[in-house]
Scaffold this active site. Structure first.
Site, PDB file in Angstrom:
ATOM      1  CD1 TRP A 258     -23.211 -12.406   6.983  1.00  0.00           C
ATOM      2  CD2 TRP A 258     -21.653 -13.631   5.961  1.00  0.00           C
ATOM      3  NE1 TRP A 258     -22.772 -13.351   7.872  1.00  0.00           N
ATOM      4  CE2 TRP A 258     -21.816 -14.118   7.272  1.00  0.00           C
ATOM      5  CE3 TRP A 258     -20.713 -14.250   5.137  1.00  0.00           C
ATOM      6  CZ2 TRP A 258     -21.092 -15.202   7.771  1.00  0.00           C
ATOM      7  CZ3 TRP A 258     -19.977 -15.325   5.630  1.00  0.00           C
ATOM      8  CH2 TRP A 258     -20.185 -15.785   6.933  1.00  0.00           C
TER       9      TRP A 258
ATOM     10  CB  CYS B 230     -23.568 -11.176  -0.553  1.00  0.00           C
ATOM     11  SG  CYS B 230     -22.026 -11.058   0.312  1.00  0.00           S
TER      12      CYS B 230
ATOM     13  CG  ASN C 136     -24.208 -14.123  -3.132  1.00  0.00           C
ATOM     14  OD1 ASN C 136     -23.507 -14.470  -2.188  1.00  0.00           O
ATOM     15  ND2 ASN C 136     -25.381 -14.664  -3.382  1.00  0.00           N
ATOM     16  N   GLY C 137     -20.790 -14.660  -3.265  1.00  0.00           N
ATOM     17  CA  GLY C 137     -20.080 -15.935  -3.389  1.00  0.00           C
ATOM     18  C   GLY C 137     -18.649 -15.796  -2.919  1.00  0.00           C
TER      19      GLY C 137
ATOM     20  CD  GLU D 156     -30.909 -19.260  14.970  1.00  0.00           C
ATOM     21  OE1 GLU D 156     -30.187 -19.140  13.983  1.00  0.00           O
ATOM     22  OE2 GLU D 156     -31.942 -19.952  14.958  1.00  0.00           O
TER      23      GLU D 156
ATOM     24  CE  LYS E 184     -34.678 -20.844  15.339  1.00  0.00           C
ATOM     25  NZ  LYS E 184     -34.380 -21.866  14.467  1.00  0.00           N
TER      26      LYS E 184
ATOM     27  CE  LYS F 177     -34.633 -17.565   6.038  1.00  0.00           C
ATOM     28  NZ  LYS F 177     -34.590 -18.197   7.359  1.00  0.00           N
TER      29      LYS F 177
ATOM     30  CD  GLU G   7     -34.750 -25.451  15.189  1.00  0.00           C
ATOM     31  OE1 GLU G   7     -33.625 -25.913  14.930  1.00  0.00           O
ATOM     32  OE2 GLU G   7     -35.177 -24.408  14.657  1.00  0.00           O
TER      33      GLU G   7
ATOM     34  NE  ARG H 240     -29.010 -13.523  -0.630  1.00  0.00           N
ATOM     35  CZ  ARG H 240     -29.157 -14.790  -0.928  1.00  0.00           C
ATOM     36  NH1 ARG H 240     -30.289 -15.392  -0.704  1.00  0.00           N
ATOM     37  NH2 ARG H 240     -28.166 -15.475  -1.456  1.00  0.00           N
TER      38      ARG H 240
ATOM     39  CG  HIS I 293     -21.707 -40.190  30.258  1.00  0.00           C
ATOM     40  ND1 HIS I 293     -21.143 -41.281  30.882  1.00  0.00           N
ATOM     41  CD2 HIS I 293     -23.004 -40.513  30.043  1.00  0.00           C
ATOM     42  CE1 HIS I 293     -22.059 -42.224  31.020  1.00  0.00           C
ATOM     43  NE2 HIS I 293     -23.205 -41.788  30.523  1.00  0.00           N
TER      44      HIS I 293
HETATM   45  C1  F6R Z   1     -31.301 -21.463  12.044  1.00  0.00           C
HETATM   46  C2  F6R Z   1     -31.295 -21.500  10.595  1.00  0.00           C
HETATM   47  C3  F6R Z   1     -30.161 -22.194   9.937  1.00  0.00           C
HETATM   48  C4  F6R Z   1     -30.617 -22.902   8.646  1.00  0.00           C
HETATM   49  C5  F6R Z   1     -29.401 -23.474   7.922  1.00  0.00           C
HETATM   50  C6  F6R Z   1     -29.795 -24.218   6.666  1.00  0.00           C
HETATM   51  O1  F6R Z   1     -32.437 -20.801  12.530  1.00  0.00           O
HETATM   52  O2  F6R Z   1     -32.151 -20.958   9.939  1.00  0.00           O
HETATM   53  O3  F6R Z   1     -29.526 -23.071  10.801  1.00  0.00           O
HETATM   54  O4  F6R Z   1     -31.518 -23.918   8.986  1.00  0.00           O
HETATM   55  O5  F6R Z   1     -28.536 -22.422   7.579  1.00  0.00           O
HETATM   56  O6  F6R Z   1     -30.409 -23.376   5.746  1.00  0.00           O
HETATM   57  P1  F6R Z   1     -31.267 -23.961   4.557  1.00  0.00           P
HETATM   58  O7  F6R Z   1     -32.466 -24.632   5.142  1.00  0.00           O
HETATM   59  O8  F6R Z   1     -31.626 -22.774   3.713  1.00  0.00           O
HETATM   60  O9  F6R Z   1     -30.394 -24.942   3.838  1.00  0.00           O
END
Ligand code: F6R
Length: 612
Positions: A76, A2, A102-103, A492, A489, A607, A485, A27, A508
């Site tokens: 969100w 949000c 937000n929250g 997602e 990538k 994010k 990672e 967000r 396994h």
């Molecule tokens: C994936 C991604 C997330 C963040 C995770 C932690 O591409 O960006 O997995 O790494 O949400 O976020 P931060 O680093 O802001 O704590």
């Protein structure tokens, strides 16, 4: 999660709010709304389901909503499905109190029941409507004093919130309150701004105030007044933001993610330069002394998502170089496990946003248990940066794409610098080896650039994978950390199921998923483990897998096994993650583009995950 933007000043509010929300869409993007008022007139609220574009169309880019004071929100969904009714702003029955949030309000049901008993009715399924009506209830009870109304509500609310509220009786004024959700306030030339994150207001001001936990503020007539929970005024000093406004724009790239991938050489260089002085690592800006580095007997790394993957990579590097026991935990697990912690331990919390709810909670837990804490954080002034004993700031600049790239790369650099310095002061490496490691670190920006210059091959290969159903990433040791990672990538942003597996573990159980044509990507940057991983790749090939190899220049015999190979330059093997991850970021990006997906805003994600 949000995004909130608010404005009160001399200009028309709605276009500023929409512009700010467009910078915060990462967000949350399931619905959005604005509330704007023009002097004494009643507040007008407009909401739209879907992307911000729908709200912009509905309001003629804000021009249809006249007024110089307003609040905006991009959502969100947590409580209640994405819909126009559930979109913010929310309002009390008579339109007296209008707010965005937000929250998560954990006791919203209990508060709702109380308000229902008092005669309130509810039109949405959101916890925000409950908060707004609770404030309205106290507003009526406490002689129409906004600060008293809000602080009484704050005492009753459990959970996290950043709230921006307008009261019908107070034209031109915005009240804000926060607990465990990010919020900043900017002031410039008699105008006041509120935002969940810096990029939203960077175009208008660099003077920002950080509002603390359980604090409130009143924005009116170009000034901000801060209050504590008792309603007493408190003093705060503004901070100058150093990020430039262009950094939060796409600068001609099709997507923020591609731009941010290309910014990695500079971000890595800047982060490295921030701790390199006269050819040595100097952690004085981080605040860690040599004595402290010598004294730790254990390191705990705690983080979420990609930041956790950085932790996994740094575990190998710290253990290898500094011979220090390291334990890596997902923040959401760490906080609920009652494990004994070494009192001489250092807890490192890694977070781009500095606001991730689980990482913040883990940090607080570690502090409560008396351990020294260090944040590796990108956003200056964020909660983790403020609450950790020490902070290593990564200099990635604003990261807008939901999928992290440059923040991840700079977090790795912070981890390497710590590991190399730990290794030196603890006597695990010679001065010569120390200098050599630093020289290798200094080569990384140029090497990353070299990989980016050769991206067309990866683009070509990625475009052919758009119809893949499953992808497996396998590797051993650090190559496993890289695989984690790479796999994230891929899945997602392309929505293709992918898994990362420690190459030796595949047989396994998981190998039963390999079918004719399943893409298996073997990561092979560690010479000692090279042949072992090749064998595991061959095992997959025998079961029909289509193999891609990712290794360093020189390992050309991989072409006997893999059908497609990507080479990265050679570096010190413990820093290989920084190079090998780049083709995997590009792979995820180009597969997503080939599928025509919204790369920067993948479905269901946001994010800065400020809820548990
Ligand atoms: C994936 C991604 C997330 C963040 C995770 C932690 O591409 O960006 O997995 O790494 O949400 O976020 P931060 O680093 O802001 O704590």
């Amino acid at each position: 999660m949000c995004g909130i933007v608010s404005y009160t000043g001399h200009s028309q509010a709605a276009p500023i709010l929409l512009d700010g929300l467009s910078k915060l869409e990462y967000r949350g993007y399931d619905s959005a709304g604005l509330a704007v008022r023009n002097g004494e007139n009643k507040t007008r609220i407009v909401k739209a389901k879907g992307r911000l574009k729908a709200l912009a169309e509905k309001t003629d880019n804000g021009h249809a909503l006249a007024g110089t004071c307003g609040i905006g929100h991009t959502r969100w969904a947590t409580h209640g499905e994405p819909s126009e009714t559930n979109a913010h702003p929310h309002t009390s029955d008579n339109g007296n109190v209008v707010g965005v949030h937000n929250g998560i309000i954990e006791n919203y049901q209990e508060l709702k029941n109380k308000l229902l008993r008092k005669g309130y009715e509810f039109y949405s399924s959101t916890d925000t409507e409950v908060a707004v009506k609770l404030i309205d209830y106290y507003y009526k009870k406490y002689e129409h004093t906004p600060v008293d109304a809000i602080n009484h509500a704050m005492v009753r609310i459990r959970g996290s919130y950043a709230l921006a509220i307008m009261f019908q009786d107070y034209p031109g004024e915005i009240y804000v309150a926060r607990k465990d959700s990010p919020m900043i306030i900017g002031v410039e030339n008699g105008d006041c701004y509120v935002a969940s994150d810096v990029p939203a207001i960077l175009k208008y001001t660099r003077n920002v105030y950080y509002i603390g936990n359980l604090e409130m503020a009143r924005l009116a007539n170009g000034t901000v007044t801060f209050y504590n929970l008792d309603g007493d005024e408190i003093e705060k000093k503004p901070t100058q933001i150093k990020w430039d406004a262009e950094a939060a724009e796409k600068a001609g790239y099709e997507h923020f993610m591609l731009k941010e991938i290309h910014e990695q050489p500079k971000a890595v260089q800047d982060t490295l330069n921030s701790v390199l002085k006269d050819g040595a690592i100097d952690l004085s800006s981080v605040g860690l002394t040599e004595e402290e580095l010598q004294s730790f007997s254990q390191v705990y790394i705690v983080a979420c998502g990609s930041a956790y993957h950085v932790g996994v990579a740094c575990q190998y590097v710290l253990e290898d170089l500094a011979q220090l026991p390291v334990r890596v935990d997902l923040a959401s697990e760490f906080r609920y496990r009652s494990m004994p912690l070494d009192p001489n331990g250092l807890v490192i919390v890694i977070s781009q946003s500095g606001e991730t709810a689980d990482s913040l909670a883990a940090l607080r837990l570690a502090k409560k248990k008396g351990l020294k804490t260090l944040g590796i954080v990108n956003v200056v002034g964020s909660s983790i940066a403020r609450e950790a004993d020490n902070v290593f700031y990564t200099l990635a600049g604003p990261e807008i794409a939901v999928a992290t790239t440059k923040a991840y790369s700079t977090q790795l650099i912070a981890g390497y610098c710590l590991a190399v310095q730990f290794a030196l002061v603890r006597g695990c490496i010679s001065k010569g080896r120390y200098q050599d490691l630093i020289s290798q670190l200094q080569c990384l920006p140029e090497q990353i650039q070299k990989i980016l210059d050769d991206k067309e091959r990866i683009q070509w290969f990625a475009a052919k994978q758009a119809n893949a159903r499953d992808v497996f990433f396998i590797g051993r040791g650090l190559d496993y950390a890289i695989s984690l990672e790479g796999s994230l990538k891929m899945k997602e942003i392309s929505y293709i199921h992918s898994e990362a597996y420690a190459a030796g573990e595949l047989k396994h159980g998981t190998i039963s998923l390999i079918e004719d044509g399943t893409l298996v990507i073997g990561v092979l940057t560690q010479s000692e483990l090279y042949e072992k991983t090749i064998s595991n790749m061959v095992e997959c090939k025998s079961r029909g897998a289509y193999l891609m190899g990712l290794t360093t220049y020189g390992n050309y015999n991989i072409e006997d096994t893999a059908s497609f190979t990507v080479y990265v330059p050679k570096t010190e093997e413990c820093f290989a993650t920084s190079l090998a991850v780049i083709p995997l970021q590009l792979m995820g990006y180009y597969v997503s583009v080939a599928k025509g997906l919204d790369v920067d805003k993948p479905r269901n994600l946001a994010k800065s995950v400020t809820v548990e």
